[in-house]
Design an enzyme around this catalytic site. Structure first.
Site, PDB file in Angstrom:
ATOM      1  NE  ARG A 236      -6.880  42.151   2.662  1.00 33.85           N
ATOM      2  CZ  ARG A 236      -6.154  43.304   2.341  1.00 33.85           C
ATOM      3  NH1 ARG A 236      -5.924  43.763   1.266  1.00 33.85           N
ATOM      4  NH2 ARG A 236      -5.232  43.514   3.563  1.00 33.85           N
ATOM      5  CD  GLU A 265      -4.786  38.579  -2.756  1.00 31.22           C
ATOM      6  OE1 GLU A 265      -3.958  38.740  -2.086  1.00 31.22           O
ATOM      7  OE2 GLU A 265      -5.738  39.499  -3.156  1.00 31.22           O
ATOM      8  CG  HIS A 283      -2.543  41.974  -2.880  1.00 33.35           C
ATOM      9  ND1 HIS A 283      -3.398  41.384  -2.189  1.00 33.35           N
ATOM     10  CD2 HIS A 283      -2.432  43.261  -2.487  1.00 33.35           C
ATOM     11  CE1 HIS A 283      -3.601  42.257  -0.976  1.00 33.35           C
ATOM     12  NE2 HIS A 283      -3.245  43.200  -1.364  1.00 33.35           N
TER      13      HIS A 283
HETATM   14  P1  NAP Z   1     -10.442  52.648   5.945  1.00 30.02           P
HETATM   15  O1  NAP Z   1      -9.832  54.197   6.023  1.00 30.02           O
HETATM   16  O2  NAP Z   1     -10.735  51.947   6.953  1.00 30.02           O
HETATM   17  O3  NAP Z   1     -11.558  52.679   4.960  1.00 30.02           O
HETATM   18  C1  NAP Z   1     -12.539  51.367   4.845  1.00 30.02           C
HETATM   19  C2  NAP Z   1     -13.911  51.987   4.244  1.00 30.02           C
HETATM   20  O4  NAP Z   1     -14.658  50.673   4.171  1.00 30.02           O
HETATM   21  C3  NAP Z   1     -14.478  52.818   5.179  1.00 30.02           C
HETATM   22  O5  NAP Z   1     -14.917  53.930   4.376  1.00 30.02           O
HETATM   23  C4  NAP Z   1     -15.667  52.099   5.608  1.00 30.02           C
HETATM   24  O6  NAP Z   1     -16.740  52.992   5.943  1.00 30.02           O
HETATM   25  C5  NAP Z   1     -16.061  51.139   4.715  1.00 30.02           C
HETATM   26  N1  NAP Z   1     -16.364  49.684   5.133  1.00 30.02           N
HETATM   27  C6  NAP Z   1     -15.940  48.977   6.226  1.00 30.02           C
HETATM   28  N2  NAP Z   1     -16.516  48.128   6.539  1.00 30.02           N
HETATM   29  C7  NAP Z   1     -17.769  48.024   5.739  1.00 30.02           C
HETATM   30  C8  NAP Z   1     -18.955  47.421   5.301  1.00 30.02           C
HETATM   31  N3  NAP Z   1     -19.306  46.353   6.090  1.00 30.02           N
HETATM   32  N4  NAP Z   1     -19.947  47.793   4.279  1.00 30.02           N
HETATM   33  C9  NAP Z   1     -19.399  48.671   3.651  1.00 30.02           C
HETATM   34  N5  NAP Z   1     -18.688  49.431   3.674  1.00 30.02           N
HETATM   35  C10 NAP Z   1     -17.593  49.031   4.714  1.00 30.02           C
HETATM   36  O7  NAP Z   1      -9.277  51.934   5.154  1.00 30.02           O
HETATM   37  P2  NAP Z   1      -8.173  52.169   3.892  1.00 30.02           P
HETATM   38  O8  NAP Z   1      -7.039  52.561   4.610  1.00 30.02           O
HETATM   39  O9  NAP Z   1      -8.911  52.898   2.958  1.00 30.02           O
HETATM   40  O10 NAP Z   1      -7.977  50.609   3.397  1.00 30.02           O
HETATM   41  C11 NAP Z   1      -9.265  50.007   2.932  1.00 30.02           C
HETATM   42  C12 NAP Z   1      -8.747  48.516   2.415  1.00 30.02           C
HETATM   43  O11 NAP Z   1      -7.955  48.555   1.424  1.00 30.02           O
HETATM   44  C13 NAP Z   1      -7.952  47.800   3.456  1.00 30.02           C
HETATM   45  O12 NAP Z   1      -8.808  47.307   4.448  1.00 30.02           O
HETATM   46  C14 NAP Z   1      -7.314  46.794   2.556  1.00 30.02           C
HETATM   47  O13 NAP Z   1      -8.091  45.507   2.374  1.00 30.02           O
HETATM   48  C15 NAP Z   1      -7.176  47.384   1.123  1.00 30.02           C
HETATM   49  N6  NAP Z   1      -6.183  47.529   0.445  1.00 30.02           N
HETATM   50  C16 NAP Z   1      -5.660  46.751  -0.340  1.00 30.02           C
HETATM   51  C17 NAP Z   1      -4.228  47.353  -1.025  1.00 30.02           C
HETATM   52  C18 NAP Z   1      -3.454  46.395  -2.193  1.00 30.02           C
HETATM   53  O14 NAP Z   1      -2.794  46.529  -2.433  1.00 30.02           O
HETATM   54  N7  NAP Z   1      -4.644  46.236  -3.346  1.00 30.02           N
HETATM   55  C19 NAP Z   1      -3.476  48.212  -0.387  1.00 30.02           C
HETATM   56  C20 NAP Z   1      -3.720  49.033   0.960  1.00 30.02           C
HETATM   57  C21 NAP Z   1      -5.051  48.551   1.247  1.00 30.02           C
HETATM   58  P3  NAP Z   1     -17.902  52.783   6.890  1.00 30.02           P
HETATM   59  O15 NAP Z   1     -17.346  52.618   8.172  1.00 30.02           O
HETATM   60  O16 NAP Z   1     -18.997  54.158   6.711  1.00 30.02           O
HETATM   61  O17 NAP Z   1     -18.934  51.678   6.602  1.00 30.02           O
HETATM   62  C1  8YV Z   2      -0.048  44.786   1.284  1.00 32.60           C
HETATM   63  C2  8YV Z   2      -2.336  45.457   1.427  1.00 32.60           C
HETATM   64  O1  8YV Z   2       0.240  44.497  -0.223  1.00 32.60           O
HETATM   65  O2  8YV Z   2      -1.833  47.133   3.027  1.00 32.60           O
HETATM   66  C3  8YV Z   2      -2.804  46.176   2.546  1.00 32.60           C
HETATM   67  O3  8YV Z   2      -3.959  46.096   3.214  1.00 32.60           O
HETATM   68  O4  8YV Z   2      -3.150  44.881   1.077  1.00 32.60           O
HETATM   69  C4  8YV Z   2      -1.115  45.508   0.696  1.00 32.60           C
HETATM   70  O5  8YV Z   2      -0.549  46.871   1.009  1.00 32.60           O
HETATM   71  C5  8YV Z   2      -0.218  43.608   1.865  1.00 32.60           C
HETATM   72  O6  8YV Z   2      -0.694  43.984   3.255  1.00 32.60           O
HETATM   73  C6  8YV Z   2       1.074  43.125   2.261  1.00 32.60           C
HETATM   74  O7  8YV Z   2       1.161  41.718   2.591  1.00 32.60           O
END
Ligand code: NAP
Ligand code: 8YV
Length: 324
Positions: A236, A265, A283
């Protein structure tokens, strides 16, 4: 369309037809973002709406909306990140929140590797060089390399692990920072982000948004990372202090950045756009037809399961659900 005796839900913003059509076939769906007077629509449906289908780019779903919808039972979020939903407040009110984990992890991890390589080997800049006819006058300057780099992953969760797995094939040492050490992962753990930044030269952030991660990648971290440093962010935008990043790039405190997410964004600072040594994506981490359909289906399945009385499929940790 109003369906006689159908459960009523609100869509807070547009969803792909693949998901929206399934919702409309079962529910009476109120498209809030299309209403000229949203407050009037909310007043009209207040006593009937039991569900919300929302998403990352949609309006914030918080206490003000919960107040307006006293019969609300469930919020299904389109996206694994749900920093746009006040899940803690929902939990206090007995409202369940679901998200779309796992189905997008591989897609986002693939994109992350692409963005990392594009940033290191300057692929968009090299493409522009050829299109502008500059190759005819000479070769593109040599770039930095992934060879000899050490990568620190911020947020080794579902997507972070998929990124790490891919990076293993590239033969680079991998470390990670999070709030806690994880058993059964072969990578070095750093309880301090600054200490990890000092020991690596490449940071990949896949951490979620929200208060606990706000600006955790900041001027101190950039200084520790150093002049060969590269930062890639697919988590994020709020995790990085964007102004401090711009300063660090301008002053060459770090080398470069590859960003898929931004603080406000879709607005990206003009100062960032003006820099040629960064790679900026709008994104698109999960933005393939295949993966967006998987996410849409999981959102639909969560709502259907809830209103079939079977509970949510993928509730977020703040609103755990156990069958009564
Ligand atoms: P997840 O499995 O919940 O992983 C999140 C990780 O972040 C965990 O390993 C957690 O470890 C760590 N974390 C949480 N809070 C923290 C803090 N305060 N300080 C340090 N580390 C922290 O989630 P995921 O499925 O991998 O997704 C992660 C993120 O990717 C989503 O929340 C979203 O924002 C982003 N995302 C972006 C896109 C895109 O299109 N760019 C798409 C999908 C997701 P600990 O609990 O050990 O701290
Ligand atoms: C999407 C994401 O683009 O899953 C997330 O957290 O950031 C992306 O997969 C978004 O949520 C769609 O609005």
């Amino acid at each position: 369309m109003t369906r006689p005796n159908a459960t009523e839900i609100i869509m807070t913003g547009p969803l792909m037809p693949y998901a929206a059509d399934q919702l409309k076939a079962r529910f009476t769906v109120h498209e809030l973002w299309k209403a000229d007077d949203r407050a009037a629509l909310l007043r009209e449906v207040a006593d009937r709406v039991r569900g919300i289908a929302g998403g990352g780019g949609h309006m914030r779903t918080d206490g003000a909306l919960f107040d307006a919808l006293p019969k609300l039972e469930m919020i299904a979020n389109f996206g694994v990140g749900y920093d746009n939903v006040d899940a803690a407040e929902a939990g206090k009110r007995g409202i369940v929140v679901s998200n779309t984990p796992d189905v997008l992890s591989d897609e986002v991890a693939d994109l992350t590797i692409g963005l990392l390589l594009a940033t290191i080997r300057q692929l968009p800049q090299v493409d522009r060089y050829l299109r502008e006819g500059k190759w005819l006058k000479g070769a593109y300057p040599l770039t930095t390399s992934l060879r000899k780099r050490k990568v620190g992953i911020v947020g080794l969760g579902r997507i972070g692990k998929a990124v790490a797995h891919r990076l293993e094939a590239f033969g680079v040492p991998i470390a990670y920072h999070g709030r806690s050490r994880q058993a059964d992962v072969p990578y070095r753990y750093y309880p301090s982000l600054v200490e990890m930044a000092a020991d690596v030269d490449t940071l990949v952030s896949v951490a979620p948004g929200g208060a606990s991660t706000h600006h955790m990648i900041n001027a101190e971290v950039f200084k520790a990372l150093g002049p060969n440093g590269i930062v890639v962010n697919v988590g994020r935008g709020t995790v990085i202090d964007e102004q401090a990043l711009i300063e660090a790039l301008k002053s060459k405190t770090i080398l470069s950045a590859g960003l898929d997410v931004f603080e406000d964004e879709p607005r990206v600072p003009a100062e960032l756009i003006a820099l040629d040594h960064v790679v900026l994506l709008p994104h698109v981490g999960s933005a393939s037809v295949h993966t967006r359909e998987q996410m849409g289906q999981l959102l639909v399945d969560n709502l259907f399961s809830w209103f079939d009385g079977k509970g949510p499929l993928t509730p977020v940790p703040e609103t755990p659900w156990t069958k009564a």
